[in-house]
Design a protein around this motif. Structure first.
Motif, PDB file in Angstrom:
ATOM      1  N   UNK A 225     -99.607 -10.105 -49.127  1.00 51.24           N
ATOM      2  CA  UNK A 225     -98.266 -10.265 -49.705  1.00 51.24           C
ATOM      3  C   UNK A 225     -97.335  -9.154 -49.211  1.00 51.24           C
ATOM      4  N   UNK A 226     -97.844  -7.919 -49.176  1.00 53.53           N
ATOM      5  CA  UNK A 226     -97.042  -6.800 -48.670  1.00 53.53           C
ATOM      6  C   UNK A 226     -96.659  -7.044 -47.218  1.00 53.53           C
ATOM      7  N   UNK A 227     -97.620  -7.452 -46.400  1.00 51.79           N
ATOM      8  CA  UNK A 227     -97.350  -7.711 -44.984  1.00 51.79           C
ATOM      9  C   UNK A 227     -96.326  -8.828 -44.813  1.00 51.79           C
ATOM     10  N   UNK A 228     -96.439  -9.848 -45.630  1.00 50.70           N
ATOM     11  CA  UNK A 228     -95.481 -10.954 -45.562  1.00 50.70           C
ATOM     12  C   UNK A 228     -94.066 -10.484 -45.900  1.00 50.70           C
ATOM     13  N   UNK A 229     -93.956  -9.637 -46.922  1.00 53.39           N
ATOM     14  CA  UNK A 229     -92.644  -9.118 -47.312  1.00 53.39           C
ATOM     15  C   UNK A 229     -92.075  -8.171 -46.258  1.00 53.39           C
ATOM     16  N   UNK A 230     -92.935  -7.370 -45.639  1.00 55.58           N
ATOM     17  CA  UNK A 230     -92.480  -6.493 -44.559  1.00 55.58           C
ATOM     18  C   UNK A 230     -92.013  -7.319 -43.361  1.00 55.58           C
ATOM     19  N   UNK A 231     -92.731  -8.388 -43.069  1.00 57.20           N
ATOM     20  CA  UNK A 231     -92.328  -9.277 -41.985  1.00 57.20           C
ATOM     21  C   UNK A 231     -90.984  -9.930 -42.302  1.00 57.20           C
ATOM     22  N   UNK A 232     -90.788 -10.296 -43.549  1.00 61.37           N
ATOM     23  CA  UNK A 232     -89.517 -10.898 -43.965  1.00 61.37           C
ATOM     24  C   UNK A 232     -88.363  -9.906 -43.809  1.00 61.37           C
ATOM     25  N   UNK A 233     -88.681  -8.608 -43.918  1.00 59.81           N
ATOM     26  CA  UNK A 233     -87.671  -7.567 -43.727  1.00 59.81           C
ATOM     27  C   UNK A 233     -87.497  -7.215 -42.249  1.00 59.81           C
ATOM     28  N   UNK A 234     -88.037  -8.059 -41.358  1.00 60.74           N
ATOM     29  CA  UNK A 234     -87.939  -7.874 -39.903  1.00 60.74           C
ATOM     30  C   UNK A 234     -88.861  -6.780 -39.372  1.00 60.74           C
ATOM     31  N   UNK A 235     -89.910  -6.451 -40.135  1.00 62.64           N
ATOM     32  CA  UNK A 235     -90.915  -5.525 -39.630  1.00 62.64           C
ATOM     33  C   UNK A 235     -91.880  -6.270 -38.717  1.00 62.64           C
ATOM     34  N   UNK A 236     -92.318  -5.618 -37.676  1.00 63.06           N
ATOM     35  CA  UNK A 236     -93.213  -6.258 -36.709  1.00 63.06           C
ATOM     36  C   UNK A 236     -94.643  -5.812 -36.979  1.00 63.06           C
ATOM     37  N   UNK A 237     -95.456  -6.728 -37.491  1.00 65.05           N
ATOM     38  CA  UNK A 237     -96.862  -6.449 -37.774  1.00 65.05           C
ATOM     39  C   UNK A 237     -97.607  -7.750 -37.968  1.00 65.05           C
ATOM     40  N   UNK A 238     -98.931  -7.662 -37.904  1.00 65.36           N
ATOM     41  CA  UNK A 238     -99.763  -8.845 -38.107  1.00 65.36           C
ATOM     42  C   UNK A 238    -100.001  -9.071 -39.597  1.00 65.36           C
ATOM     43  N   UNK A 239    -100.074 -10.314 -40.001  1.00 66.74           N
ATOM     44  CA  UNK A 239    -100.371 -10.668 -41.389  1.00 66.74           C
ATOM     45  C   UNK A 239    -101.835 -11.101 -41.447  1.00 66.74           C
ATOM     46  N   UNK A 240    -102.692 -10.146 -41.779  1.00 65.11           N
ATOM     47  CA  UNK A 240    -104.125 -10.422 -41.792  1.00 65.11           C
ATOM     48  C   UNK A 240    -104.805  -9.969 -43.088  1.00 65.11           C
ATOM     49  N   UNK A 241    -104.027  -9.429 -44.038  1.00 66.91           N
ATOM     50  CA  UNK A 241    -104.615  -8.982 -45.299  1.00 66.91           C
ATOM     51  C   UNK A 241    -105.365  -7.668 -45.199  1.00 66.91           C
ATOM     52  N   UNK A 242    -105.294  -6.986 -44.064  1.00 63.30           N
ATOM     53  CA  UNK A 242    -106.024  -5.733 -43.848  1.00 63.30           C
ATOM     54  C   UNK A 242    -105.035  -4.572 -43.809  1.00 63.30           C
TER      55      UNK A 242
END
Length: 389
Positions: A225-242
């Protein structure tokens, strides 16, 4: 240091890169700005470097890909964390260890374990004891106090054994009552609850008790969920739950951009900012960064771009934590100490133009890249010859 599984994995990754390069420790050390004996210790798992820049420089001269560099950073972070685990943990006698269901020290499970509610509930124990004392005063005592004016009876000494048994039984009853109070406290205090905690609104996952804290090393839906929200804020990272180094870098950058303390964990203020959609992590592309570096470093543009690529992959929001708690920021990875010298802040360091011009100020002191020793050593040409080590 005592070898650990994480240290072994880190060392194995280093050995793979070294063997693939076909070069010896001495030659690799000269190119990476480290001694060959130090590299040998790292590759053998005998020690873990406290400064990741040495690892990064070594991997670069070995020809590591971007994916291999990310994995190496993750392994280094885990191995470096293991060095802080107390040695007494493994030396505890079998009879003193908790059951197998007890969570590992410092783990996510430990934070959510009912023991976290032990202190609030324990405050009820004195009340239970006091109640027991009141019942004794009311006539249910052990009879050890002789009424005023009463003569000592000849059978008083044998009665003391019965008295001890009664005291022992009463102590057991009080202990059981205390346990009941504690258990009641566990039931009454839900795991993850605390005064002032943000309520769950709109079904946001991070406000649920399961996501009370989200931090490094965690792997679950809270991290996703954190990764998804960071991605929504235009952060570049993988969404893998790790929750690894990549997620930590993006979280730190988000917190700084949001005007929050860089705490390394997803606290309530960070959750609110993530769901608030007011922070954008949009920044310059690597091509634009390289172009600006060439403009500012007109005296030596090629080397400047190479150093910037070595330190941050030309990423203006790149963050690298150090084992002493400090961090390096932005395109040229300017350290906390250097930021103070330059009258800057982490937020200013994320401005690529400011970061590049600040780096040029550091370069101008001696007209070299001495502030980036690992990258500078890796860029120096070394004569070809037989690999050492």
């Amino acid at each position: 240091m005592v070898a650990s599984p994480q240290t072994d994995k880190f060392a194995a990754h280093l050995r793979m890169l070294k063997e693939r390069s076909g070069r010896g420790y001495d030659r690799l050390g000269k190119e990476a700005g480290a001694s060959g004996s130090s590299l040998h210790r790292y590759c053998s798992g005998l020690s873990v470097p406290t400064d990741y820049r040495v690892v990064h420089a070594f991997a670069k001269v070995c020809g590591a890909s971007a994916e291999e560099l990310r994995e190496l950073h993750r392994l280094w972070a885990l191995a470096d964390t293991d060095r802080d685990v107390p040695a007494t943990t493994e030396a505890a006698p079998e009879e003193e260890r908790e059951p197998e269901s007890e969570p590992e020290p410092g783990s996510r499970a430990e934070a959510d374990h009912p023991a976290a509610t032990l202190v609030p509930a324990a405050t009820a124990v004195p009340a239970a004891t006091a109640a027991a004392g009141d019942s004794e005063a009311a006539g249910t005592g052990d009879g050890d106090v002789t009424p005023a004016g009463a003569a000592a009876e000849p059978a008083a000494r044998p009665a003391r054994s019965r008295l001890a048994e009664k005291l022992s039984s009463r102590a057991a009853v009080l202990a059981a009552a205390a346990a009941v109070v504690l258990v009641a406290g566990f039931v009454w205090l839900p795991v993850g609850s605390s005064a002032g905690e943000a309520p769950s609104t709109g079904g946001e996952l991070l406000y649920s008790p399961a996501c009370r804290t989200v931090s490094m090393g965690q792997h679950d839906e809270c991290v996703r969920e954190v990764q998804t929200l960071l991605m929504r804020a235009k952060g570049k990272l993988a969404i893998d739950g790790d929750f690894g180094p990549e997620t930590l870098r993006r979280l730190t950058a988000f917190q700084v951009l949001a005007g929050l303390p860089a705490t390394n964990v997803v606290d309530d203020a960070t959750k609110k900012a993530l769901y608030g959609r007011q922070v954008s992590m949009t920044t310059w592309s690597p091509a634009r960064v390289a172009k600006r570096v060439r403009e500012v470093f007109a005296e030596d543009p090629d080397t400047a771009v190479a150093v910037a690529r070595c330190t941050s992959f030309l990423d203006p929001l790149y963050v690298l934590p150090n084992t002493n708690g400090s961090r390096n920021w932005g395109v040229f990875q300017i350290s906390d100490a250097r930021l103070q010298d330059l009258h800057g802040t982490p937020l200013r360091a994320f401005d690529p133009d400011w970061n590049i011009r600040a780096a040029h100020r550091l370069w101008s002191v001696r007209h070299d890249f001495h502030d980036w020793p690992s990258c500078e050593a890796a860029l120096k040409k070394t004569p070809s010859g037989t690999a050492g080590g």
